[in-house]
Motif scaffolding. Sequence first.
Motif, PDB file in Angstrom:
ATOM      1  N   ILE A   8       0.807  -1.306  -0.001  1.00 24.05           N
ATOM      2  CA  ILE A   8      -0.055   0.127  -0.087  1.00 24.05           C
ATOM      3  C   ILE A   8       0.979   1.298   0.149  1.00 24.05           C
ATOM      4  CG2 ILE A   8      -1.627   1.361   1.548  1.00 24.05           C
ATOM      5  CD1 ILE A   8      -2.967  -1.340   2.064  1.00 24.05           C
ATOM      6  N   LYS A   9       1.764   1.207   0.687  1.00 23.30           N
ATOM      7  CA  LYS A   9       2.868   2.407   0.713  1.00 23.30           C
ATOM      8  C   LYS A   9       3.488   2.588  -0.457  1.00 23.30           C
ATOM      9  CE  LYS A   9       7.109   4.142   3.307  1.00 23.30           C
ATOM     10  NZ  LYS A   9       8.199   3.777   3.574  1.00 23.30           N
ATOM     11  N   ASN A  10       3.777   1.585  -1.290  1.00 20.25           N
ATOM     12  CA  ASN A  10       4.459   1.693  -2.519  1.00 20.25           C
ATOM     13  C   ASN A  10       3.743   2.033  -3.622  1.00 20.25           C
ATOM     14  OD1 ASN A  10       6.962   0.611  -1.608  1.00 20.25           O
ATOM     15  ND2 ASN A  10       6.762  -1.384  -2.264  1.00 20.25           N
ATOM     16  N   PHE A  11       2.342   1.645  -3.483  1.00 18.90           N
ATOM     17  CA  PHE A  11       1.370   2.050  -4.517  1.00 18.90           C
ATOM     18  C   PHE A  11       0.599   3.270  -4.001  1.00 18.90           C
ATOM     19  CE2 PHE A  11       2.169  -2.026  -6.094  1.00 18.90           C
ATOM     20  CZ  PHE A  11       1.870  -1.907  -7.487  1.00 18.90           C
ATOM     21  N   SER A  12       0.892   4.013  -3.081  1.00 18.34           N
ATOM     22  CA  SER A  12       0.237   5.264  -2.542  1.00 18.34           C
ATOM     23  C   SER A  12       0.541   6.286  -3.563  1.00 18.34           C
ATOM     24  CB  SER A  12       0.854   5.735  -1.183  1.00 18.34           C
ATOM     25  OG  SER A  12       0.305   6.759  -0.725  1.00 18.34           O
ATOM     26  N   PRO A  13       1.502   6.515  -3.996  1.00 21.08           N
ATOM     27  CA  PRO A  13       1.651   7.788  -5.276  1.00 21.08           C
ATOM     28  C   PRO A  13       0.813   7.343  -6.563  1.00 21.08           C
ATOM     29  CG  PRO A  13       3.996   6.884  -4.490  1.00 21.08           C
ATOM     30  CD  PRO A  13       2.916   6.064  -3.985  1.00 21.08           C
ATOM     31  N   LEU A  14       0.839   5.985  -6.827  1.00 22.04           N
ATOM     32  CA  LEU A  14      -0.415   5.793  -7.934  1.00 22.04           C
ATOM     33  C   LEU A  14      -1.668   6.106  -7.622  1.00 22.04           C
ATOM     34  CD1 LEU A  14      -0.470   4.774 -10.793  1.00 22.04           C
ATOM     35  CD2 LEU A  14      -0.923   2.333  -9.762  1.00 22.04           C
ATOM     36  N   ILE A  15      -2.158   5.698  -6.336  1.00 17.70           N
ATOM     37  CA  ILE A  15      -3.200   6.130  -6.111  1.00 17.70           C
ATOM     38  C   ILE A  15      -3.761   7.520  -6.138  1.00 17.70           C
ATOM     39  CG2 ILE A  15      -5.032   6.023  -3.974  1.00 17.70           C
ATOM     40  CD1 ILE A  15      -3.676   3.323  -2.994  1.00 17.70           C
ATOM     41  N   LYS A  16      -2.631   8.271  -5.370  1.00 16.23           N
ATOM     42  CA  LYS A  16      -2.824   9.872  -5.373  1.00 16.23           C
ATOM     43  C   LYS A  16      -2.761  10.480  -6.816  1.00 16.23           C
ATOM     44  CE  LYS A  16      -0.495  10.113  -1.001  1.00 16.23           C
ATOM     45  NZ  LYS A  16       0.607  10.630  -0.206  1.00 16.23           N
ATOM     46  N   SER A  17      -1.863   9.778  -7.765  1.00 14.93           N
ATOM     47  CA  SER A  17      -1.854  10.595  -9.143  1.00 14.93           C
ATOM     48  C   SER A  17      -3.204  10.149  -9.959  1.00 14.93           C
ATOM     49  CB  SER A  17      -0.872   9.690  -9.853  1.00 14.93           C
ATOM     50  OG  SER A  17      -0.903   8.688 -10.155  1.00 14.93           O
ATOM     51  N   SER A  18      -3.721   8.873  -9.671  1.00 15.52           N
ATOM     52  CA  SER A  18      -5.057   8.506 -10.363  1.00 15.52           C
ATOM     53  C   SER A  18      -6.041   9.657  -9.685  1.00 15.52           C
ATOM     54  CB  SER A  18      -5.194   7.002  -9.837  1.00 15.52           C
ATOM     55  OG  SER A  18      -4.381   6.164 -10.383  1.00 15.52           O
ATOM     56  N   ILE A  19      -6.151   9.824  -8.418  1.00 12.05           N
ATOM     57  CA  ILE A  19      -7.308  10.738  -7.934  1.00 12.05           C
ATOM     58  C   ILE A  19      -6.949  12.079  -8.504  1.00 12.05           C
ATOM     59  CG2 ILE A  19      -7.895  11.663  -5.769  1.00 12.05           C
ATOM     60  CD1 ILE A  19      -7.109   9.061  -4.341  1.00 12.05           C
ATOM     61  N   LYS A  20      -5.970  12.556  -8.509  1.00  9.16           N
ATOM     62  CA  LYS A  20      -5.795  13.924  -9.172  1.00  9.16           C
ATOM     63  C   LYS A  20      -5.894  13.760 -10.622  1.00  9.16           C
ATOM     64  CE  LYS A  20      -1.890  15.194  -5.996  1.00  9.16           C
ATOM     65  NZ  LYS A  20      -0.609  15.492  -6.022  1.00  9.16           N
ATOM     66  N   LYS A  21      -5.748  12.727 -11.348  1.00  6.80           N
ATOM     67  CA  LYS A  21      -5.959  12.630 -12.778  1.00  6.80           C
ATOM     68  C   LYS A  21      -7.486  12.792 -13.263  1.00  6.80           C
ATOM     69  CE  LYS A  21      -4.874  10.194 -16.669  1.00  6.80           C
ATOM     70  NZ  LYS A  21      -4.095   9.035 -17.510  1.00  6.80           N
ATOM     71  N   TYR A  22      -8.129  11.739 -12.329  1.00  3.72           N
ATOM     72  CA  TYR A  22      -9.393  11.364 -12.789  1.00  3.72           C
ATOM     73  C   TYR A  22     -10.428  12.173 -11.720  1.00  3.72           C
ATOM     74  CZ  TYR A  22      -7.512   7.656 -15.367  1.00  3.72           C
ATOM     75  OH  TYR A  22      -6.886   7.218 -16.307  1.00  3.72           O
ATOM     76  N   PHE A  23      -9.985  12.563 -10.735  1.00  2.02           N
ATOM     77  CA  PHE A  23     -11.195  13.211  -9.645  1.00  2.02           C
ATOM     78  C   PHE A  23     -10.660  14.632  -9.128  1.00  2.02           C
ATOM     79  CE2 PHE A  23     -11.882   8.597  -9.526  1.00  2.02           C
ATOM     80  CZ  PHE A  23     -13.297   8.510  -9.641  1.00  2.02           C
ATOM     81  N   ALA A  24     -10.126  15.462  -9.942  1.00  2.00           N
ATOM     82  CA  ALA A  24      -9.615  16.796  -9.643  1.00  2.00           C
ATOM     83  C   ALA A  24     -10.406  17.395  -8.611  1.00  2.00           C
ATOM     84  CB  ALA A  24      -9.257  17.593 -10.837  1.00  2.00           C
ATOM     85  N   ASN A  25     -11.576  17.326  -8.981  1.00  2.00           N
ATOM     86  CA  ASN A  25     -12.665  18.284  -8.108  1.00  2.00           C
ATOM     87  C   ASN A  25     -13.288  17.380  -7.051  1.00  2.00           C
ATOM     88  OD1 ASN A  25     -11.740  20.239  -9.259  1.00  2.00           O
ATOM     89  ND2 ASN A  25     -13.460  20.266 -10.825  1.00  2.00           N
ATOM     90  N   TYR A  26     -12.757  16.286  -6.656  1.00  4.24           N
ATOM     91  CA  TYR A  26     -13.510  15.089  -5.939  1.00  4.24           C
ATOM     92  C   TYR A  26     -13.601  15.677  -4.502  1.00  4.24           C
ATOM     93  CZ  TYR A  26     -14.885  10.482  -4.345  1.00  4.24           C
ATOM     94  OH  TYR A  26     -15.603   9.376  -4.053  1.00  4.24           O
ATOM     95  N   LEU A  59      -1.060  -5.009 -10.209  1.00  2.00           N
ATOM     96  CA  LEU A  59      -1.871  -3.955  -9.257  1.00  2.00           C
ATOM     97  C   LEU A  59      -1.905  -2.819  -9.937  1.00  2.00           C
ATOM     98  CD1 LEU A  59      -0.128  -4.789  -5.755  1.00  2.00           C
ATOM     99  CD2 LEU A  59      -2.549  -5.328  -6.519  1.00  2.00           C
ATOM    100  N   LYS A  60      -0.788  -2.426 -10.778  1.00  2.00           N
ATOM    101  CA  LYS A  60      -0.966  -0.796 -11.378  1.00  2.00           C
ATOM    102  C   LYS A  60      -2.031  -0.961 -12.214  1.00  2.00           C
ATOM    103  CE  LYS A  60       2.280   1.694 -14.397  1.00  2.00           C
ATOM    104  NZ  LYS A  60       3.343   1.667 -15.160  1.00  2.00           N
ATOM    105  N   TYR A  61      -2.028  -1.897 -13.274  1.00  2.00           N
ATOM    106  CA  TYR A  61      -3.178  -1.687 -14.162  1.00  2.00           C
ATOM    107  C   TYR A  61      -4.903  -1.707 -13.713  1.00  2.00           C
ATOM    108  CZ  TYR A  61       0.400  -0.937 -17.579  1.00  2.00           C
ATOM    109  OH  TYR A  61       1.487  -0.239 -18.412  1.00  2.00           O
TER     110      TYR A  61
END
Length: 183
Positions: A8-26, A59-61
């Motif tokens: 989870i720690k290693n994939f945290s940046p991917l989670i954060k970037s996905s949220i920024k990319k797809y849910f900027a105004n979430y 996990l990434k994809y």
Amino acid sequence: MYDKEKIIKNFSPLIKSSIKKYFANYISYEDAYQDGVVKILELLESYKGGGKVSLECYLKYQLKYFYMQKFFKRKLENEKTYTKIYQTKDDETIEVLELIVDENIDIQKDIETNEMIKKVREIVSTLPQKQKEVIEYKFYENLKNKEIAERMKIKEDTVKEYYKIAKKKLKDKFIENGIDIKE
């Protein structure tokens, strides 16, 4: 089996970037982040190692796909919802997002599309007969130039010439009638 906290720690940046990319105004970043963590935990349970795909790649994809699906589902819901503004006794304004589907949105889009198709057909019908036939065969019946030439009993080069002339005329008429054309 897996060090879930480390993953989870290693994939945290991917989670954060996905949220920024797809849910900027979430509204709730934390909810979106937790959804990603839960998804990773679910994926760890379903992953069967030993195949051609590594755990990291899997996990990434899967996580990217999860956020894309969530984004498009949310986008569709937002297109079909509307906001009501209420005034309380204390004169506070409250916006409430109604999760009732506004069926008129789809109906309105259908009406606009049908009107556009009708308008395009009317414009096409103003072309000279041979040019009109080429356009109708090409776009309404999806025929190739060679097939059109056979049907019309003319040379393929003639079909290309009729198409070129018709395309120019249609472009001008579409602009005159306020129809947005994309080339």
